[in-house]
Design a protein around this motif. Sequence first.
Motif, mmCIF file in Angstrom:
data_model
loop_
_atom_site.group_PDB
_atom_site.id
_atom_site.type_symbol
_atom_site.label_atom_id
_atom_site.label_comp_id
_atom_site.label_asym_id
_atom_site.label_seq_id
_atom_site.Cartn_x
_atom_site.Cartn_y
_atom_site.Cartn_z
ATOM 1 N N ALA A 20 0.874 -1.537 0.027
ATOM 2 C CA ALA A 20 0.257 0.436 -0.317
ATOM 3 C C ALA A 20 0.519 1.286 0.196
ATOM 4 N N HIS A 21 2.460 0.910 0.276
ATOM 5 C CA HIS A 21 2.743 2.636 0.386
ATOM 6 C C HIS A 21 3.885 2.155 -0.183
ATOM 7 N N LEU A 22 3.861 2.979 -1.206
ATOM 8 C CA LEU A 22 4.883 2.623 -2.708
ATOM 9 C C LEU A 22 5.246 3.877 -3.222
ATOM 10 N N GLY A 23 5.345 4.929 -2.677
ATOM 11 C CA GLY A 23 5.939 6.036 -3.069
ATOM 12 C C GLY A 23 6.609 6.525 -1.816
ATOM 13 N N VAL A 24 7.375 7.700 -2.096
ATOM 14 C CA VAL A 24 8.885 8.259 -1.370
ATOM 15 C C VAL A 24 7.388 10.085 -0.512
ATOM 16 N N GLU A 25 7.148 9.844 0.814
ATOM 17 C CA GLU A 25 6.563 10.732 1.236
ATOM 18 C C GLU A 25 8.054 12.667 1.070
ATOM 19 N N PRO A 26 6.671 13.861 0.932
ATOM 20 C CA PRO A 26 7.540 14.756 1.652
ATOM 21 C C PRO A 26 8.496 14.974 2.545
ATOM 22 N N TRP A 27 8.306 14.726 2.922
ATOM 23 C CA TRP A 27 9.298 14.310 4.348
ATOM 24 C C TRP A 27 10.279 13.709 4.310
ATOM 25 N N GLU A 28 10.809 12.491 3.214
ATOM 26 C CA GLU A 28 11.796 11.714 3.233
ATOM 27 C C GLU A 28 12.022 13.162 2.104
ATOM 28 N N ARG A 29 12.023 13.405 0.696
ATOM 29 C CA ARG A 29 13.123 14.468 0.006
ATOM 30 C C ARG A 29 13.912 14.505 0.192
ATOM 31 N N ASP A 30 14.198 15.220 1.288
ATOM 32 C CA ASP A 30 15.717 15.821 1.652
ATOM 33 C C ASP A 30 16.437 15.061 1.862
ATOM 34 N N VAL A 31 15.829 13.896 2.511
ATOM 35 C CA VAL A 31 16.975 13.244 2.435
ATOM 36 C C VAL A 31 17.593 11.959 1.670
ATOM 37 N N LEU A 32 16.561 11.612 0.240
ATOM 38 C CA LEU A 32 16.420 11.670 -0.854
ATOM 39 C C LEU A 32 17.537 12.390 -1.808
ATOM 40 N N ALA A 33 17.410 13.822 -1.089
ATOM 41 C CA ALA A 33 18.324 14.986 -2.483
ATOM 42 C C ALA A 33 19.269 15.583 -2.183
ATOM 43 N N GLU A 34 20.222 14.668 -1.024
ATOM 44 C CA GLU A 34 21.285 14.841 -1.012
ATOM 45 C C GLU A 34 22.565 14.184 -1.504
#
Length: 73
Positions: A20-34
């Motif tokens: 059911a949870h297959l996306g990236v949450e908005p608060w996780e995007r800052d970590v992935l943008a490093e």
Amino acid sequence: MKRRYALAVLVPICSLAGCAHLGVEPWERDVLAEDRMQVVSDPLDASIDGHIYFSKEASSGGQGFGGGGCGCN
């Protein structure tokens, strides 16, 4: 018999609920943008690695280049 039927129904439902949870949450995007999370975190190192790969793979033409040979012409 009821227990097997309940288990046969619950196992697929629970396994599908895990998808059911297959996306990236908005608060996780800052970590992935490093920078360290990028595919190519250091362009200079990537360029050097590409040059080494191109030089070693003379018969196939290197990475993304057509043709081949050692370049002695």
